[in-house]
Design a protein around this motif. Sequence first.
Motif, PDB file in Angstrom:
ATOM      1  N   GLY A  14       1.090  -1.089   0.070  1.00  0.00           N
ATOM      2  CA  GLY A  14      -0.544   0.175  -0.154  1.00  0.00           C
ATOM      3  C   GLY A  14       0.534   1.339  -0.012  1.00  0.00           C
ATOM      4  O   GLY A  14       0.821   2.532  -0.263  1.00  0.00           O
ATOM      5  N   TYR A  34      -7.716  10.379  -9.392  1.00  0.00           N
ATOM      6  CA  TYR A  34      -7.907  10.373  -8.364  1.00  0.00           C
ATOM      7  C   TYR A  34      -8.301  11.325  -7.042  1.00  0.00           C
ATOM      8  O   TYR A  34      -9.123  10.737  -6.205  1.00  0.00           O
ATOM      9  CB  TYR A  34      -6.005  10.511  -7.750  1.00  0.00           C
ATOM     10  CG  TYR A  34      -5.465   9.994  -5.996  1.00  0.00           C
ATOM     11  CD1 TYR A  34      -5.620   9.426  -5.206  1.00  0.00           C
ATOM     12  CD2 TYR A  34      -5.255  11.403  -6.112  1.00  0.00           C
ATOM     13  CE1 TYR A  34      -5.115   9.047  -4.087  1.00  0.00           C
ATOM     14  CE2 TYR A  34      -4.494  11.249  -4.466  1.00  0.00           C
ATOM     15  CZ  TYR A  34      -5.392  10.412  -3.990  1.00  0.00           C
ATOM     16  OH  TYR A  34      -4.174  10.442  -2.309  1.00  0.00           O
ATOM     17  N   GLY A  56      -5.710   3.614   6.811  1.00  0.00           N
ATOM     18  CA  GLY A  56      -4.590   3.537   5.774  1.00  0.00           C
ATOM     19  C   GLY A  56      -5.004   4.756   5.404  1.00  0.00           C
ATOM     20  O   GLY A  56      -5.223   5.215   3.573  1.00  0.00           O
ATOM     21  N   CYS A  57      -4.748   5.662   5.739  1.00  0.00           N
ATOM     22  CA  CYS A  57      -4.403   7.473   6.093  1.00  0.00           C
ATOM     23  C   CYS A  57      -2.762   7.611   4.693  1.00  0.00           C
ATOM     24  O   CYS A  57      -3.740   8.410   4.228  1.00  0.00           O
ATOM     25  CB  CYS A  57      -4.619   8.275   7.129  1.00  0.00           C
ATOM     26  SG  CYS A  57      -2.944   8.343   8.005  1.00  0.00           S
ATOM     27  N   GLY A  58      -2.656   7.252   4.206  1.00  0.00           N
ATOM     28  CA  GLY A  58      -1.151   7.409   3.910  1.00  0.00           C
ATOM     29  C   GLY A  58      -0.700   8.859   4.354  1.00  0.00           C
ATOM     30  O   GLY A  58      -0.452   9.134   5.432  1.00  0.00           O
ATOM     31  N   ASP A  79      -2.654   4.386   9.700  1.00  0.00           N
ATOM     32  CA  ASP A  79      -1.999   3.746   8.966  1.00  0.00           C
ATOM     33  C   ASP A  79      -0.523   2.850   9.921  1.00  0.00           C
ATOM     34  O   ASP A  79      -0.269   2.940  10.351  1.00  0.00           O
ATOM     35  CB  ASP A  79      -0.393   4.733   8.210  1.00  0.00           C
ATOM     36  CG  ASP A  79      -0.701   4.185   6.853  1.00  0.00           C
ATOM     37  OD1 ASP A  79      -0.973   4.745   5.972  1.00  0.00           O
ATOM     38  OD2 ASP A  79       0.245   3.484   6.849  1.00  0.00           O
ATOM     39  N   TYR A  80       0.140   1.852   9.053  1.00  0.00           N
ATOM     40  CA  TYR A  80       0.933   0.769   9.932  1.00  0.00           C
ATOM     41  C   TYR A  80       1.963   1.326   9.790  1.00  0.00           C
ATOM     42  O   TYR A  80       3.692   0.614   9.937  1.00  0.00           O
ATOM     43  CB  TYR A  80       0.694  -0.420   9.188  1.00  0.00           C
ATOM     44  CG  TYR A  80       0.328  -0.996   8.294  1.00  0.00           C
ATOM     45  CD1 TYR A  80       1.180  -0.089   6.991  1.00  0.00           C
ATOM     46  CD2 TYR A  80       0.013  -2.837   8.175  1.00  0.00           C
ATOM     47  CE1 TYR A  80       0.634  -1.141   5.886  1.00  0.00           C
ATOM     48  CE2 TYR A  80       0.016  -3.395   6.942  1.00  0.00           C
ATOM     49  CZ  TYR A  80       0.363  -2.344   5.549  1.00  0.00           C
ATOM     50  OH  TYR A  80       0.258  -3.475   4.340  1.00  0.00           O
ATOM     51  N   MET A  84       4.392   7.168   5.968  1.00  0.00           N
ATOM     52  CA  MET A  84       3.770   7.946   5.419  1.00  0.00           C
ATOM     53  C   MET A  84       2.560   8.795   6.789  1.00  0.00           C
ATOM     54  O   MET A  84       2.481   9.367   6.519  1.00  0.00           O
ATOM     55  CB  MET A  84       2.734   6.734   4.985  1.00  0.00           C
ATOM     56  CG  MET A  84       3.152   5.620   4.239  1.00  0.00           C
ATOM     57  SD  MET A  84       2.969   6.808   2.771  1.00  0.00           S
ATOM     58  CE  MET A  84       1.536   6.105   1.615  1.00  0.00           C
ATOM     59  N   ALA A 106      -1.203   1.719  13.573  1.00  0.00           N
ATOM     60  CA  ALA A 106      -2.026   0.375  13.955  1.00  0.00           C
ATOM     61  C   ALA A 106      -1.980   0.053  12.461  1.00  0.00           C
ATOM     62  O   ALA A 106      -2.005   0.553  11.539  1.00  0.00           O
ATOM     63  CB  ALA A 106      -2.627   1.051  14.629  1.00  0.00           C
ATOM     64  N   ASP A 107      -2.078  -1.607  12.632  1.00  0.00           N
ATOM     65  CA  ASP A 107      -2.690  -2.170  11.861  1.00  0.00           C
ATOM     66  C   ASP A 107      -3.660  -2.803  12.300  1.00  0.00           C
ATOM     67  O   ASP A 107      -4.425  -3.207  13.048  1.00  0.00           O
ATOM     68  CB  ASP A 107      -2.449  -3.842  11.298  1.00  0.00           C
ATOM     69  CG  ASP A 107      -2.323  -4.442  10.801  1.00  0.00           C
ATOM     70  OD1 ASP A 107      -3.348  -4.920  10.038  1.00  0.00           O
ATOM     71  OD2 ASP A 107      -1.172  -5.853   9.893  1.00  0.00           O
ATOM     72  N   PHE A 108      -4.481  -2.344  10.844  1.00  0.00           N
ATOM     73  CA  PHE A 108      -6.265  -2.442  11.202  1.00  0.00           C
ATOM     74  C   PHE A 108      -7.173  -3.611  10.764  1.00  0.00           C
ATOM     75  O   PHE A 108      -7.867  -4.088  10.986  1.00  0.00           O
ATOM     76  CB  PHE A 108      -7.185  -1.650  10.019  1.00  0.00           C
ATOM     77  CG  PHE A 108      -6.818  -1.644   8.955  1.00  0.00           C
ATOM     78  CD1 PHE A 108      -7.057  -2.725   7.378  1.00  0.00           C
ATOM     79  CD2 PHE A 108      -6.320  -0.400   8.006  1.00  0.00           C
ATOM     80  CE1 PHE A 108      -6.808  -2.430   6.346  1.00  0.00           C
ATOM     81  CE2 PHE A 108      -6.202  -0.161   6.162  1.00  0.00           C
ATOM     82  CZ  PHE A 108      -6.033  -1.181   5.581  1.00  0.00           C
ATOM     83  N   SER A 130      -9.401   4.990   1.586  1.00  0.00           N
ATOM     84  CA  SER A 130      -9.647   4.884   0.589  1.00  0.00           C
ATOM     85  C   SER A 130      -7.842   3.725   0.126  1.00  0.00           C
ATOM     86  O   SER A 130      -6.741   4.462  -0.067  1.00  0.00           O
ATOM     87  CB  SER A 130      -9.129   6.549   0.049  1.00  0.00           C
ATOM     88  OG  SER A 130      -8.373   7.833   0.569  1.00  0.00           O
ATOM     89  N   LEU A 131      -8.189   3.176  -1.443  1.00  0.00           N
ATOM     90  CA  LEU A 131      -6.892   2.189  -1.185  1.00  0.00           C
ATOM     91  C   LEU A 131      -6.131   2.258  -0.636  1.00  0.00           C
ATOM     92  O   LEU A 131      -4.607   1.692  -0.948  1.00  0.00           O
ATOM     93  CB  LEU A 131      -6.040   3.796  -2.534  1.00  0.00           C
ATOM     94  CG  LEU A 131      -6.470   4.668  -3.491  1.00  0.00           C
ATOM     95  CD1 LEU A 131      -5.850   5.685  -4.183  1.00  0.00           C
ATOM     96  CD2 LEU A 131      -7.371   3.521  -4.599  1.00  0.00           C
ATOM     97  N   ALA A 132      -6.824   1.124  -0.126  1.00  0.00           N
ATOM     98  CA  ALA A 132      -6.184   0.611   1.758  1.00  0.00           C
ATOM     99  C   ALA A 132      -6.206  -1.047   2.354  1.00  0.00           C
ATOM    100  O   ALA A 132      -5.651  -1.985   2.058  1.00  0.00           O
ATOM    101  CB  ALA A 132      -5.854   1.175   2.918  1.00  0.00           C
ATOM    102  N   SER A 206      -1.451  -7.592   5.690  1.00  0.00           N
ATOM    103  CA  SER A 206      -2.026  -7.048   4.566  1.00  0.00           C
ATOM    104  C   SER A 206      -1.177  -7.628   3.370  1.00  0.00           C
ATOM    105  O   SER A 206       0.225  -7.218   3.408  1.00  0.00           O
ATOM    106  CB  SER A 206      -1.685  -6.030   4.338  1.00  0.00           C
ATOM    107  OG  SER A 206      -3.044  -4.673   5.385  1.00  0.00           O
TER     108      SER A 206
END
Length: 246
Positions: A14, A34, A56-58, A79-80, A84, A106-108, A130-132, A206
């Motif tokens: 990701g 995007y 997954g905010c990137g 976000d892990y 990012m 953290a890992d969702f 988004s995109l995660a 993931s």
Amino acid sequence: MPATTTQSSQIFPGEVFADVADFDHGIRQLLPRYDELLDALTRCLPVNAQRILELGCGTGELSLKILNHCPSAQVVAVDYSPRMLQFAQAKMHPAGYANRWTGMEADFGEWAHNPTITGIGTHFDACVSSLAIHHMTDEMKGKLFQQIRNHLNPGGVFWNADPILPESPLLAATYQSIREEWLNQQGTTLAEIRTRLGSSSTQGYSSQDQLATLTNHLQMLTQSGFEPVAVPWKYYGLAVFGGFVA
Ligand SMILES: C[S@@+](CC[C@H](N)C(=O)[O-])C[C@H]1O[C@@H](n2cnc3c(N)ncnc32)[C@H](O)[C@@H]1O
């Protein structure tokens, strides 16, 4: 600019680009529409939402749009990837959102298994991503959708913007040609972009893309208790989909 190194050929699933500093420009070259995708998701959020969870905010591009659209919202952004998160964090102060945005490493996928371990909190008015999520198996997507459902207030919403699995070889070829045309319009090619990508294996729950069809996503959302489910935006292989909590 963040203090730690921004570049690594080995990346988390990701993160996409070897250099995090390349993400904001690179993702706009790589993915058709995007900004429109993120704007469409954002516009489906109630403007009076107070607590929003982002998975997954990137680098924080969706966070910025949400914070602008929902002027009294607090965003918990998970976000892990520390790299990012650091990039996202650096944008919040200049944008005036430092007091309304909390980044959490953290890992969702872990959260989907055991919501108590990460301290993400509960009682959200909305959850977005988004995109995660497409980096997890369908079994894990289903578990995650259930956790999200359990952590939303009555009247809450969940919107996910993600690539979807083409339903036929013809559609797969069509979606691929749309992406290549887009790259050409941006003055680049898939071959050039590939030189800037990082290489990822598995991190937590993931791994590389594990796409599901839109129909499967809607079934998983329904099975998780979202009612009604909806698809407010779609462009070939990309869609915004989700649902409501009664
Ligand atoms: C392609 S980026 C998208 C970032 C942002 N949402 C956007 O649209 O620009 C996906 C992000 O999800 C994060 N991610 C993927 N799987 C994750 C997981 N299981 N837990 C936490 N973060 C994850 C990656 O580290 C990456 O920052």
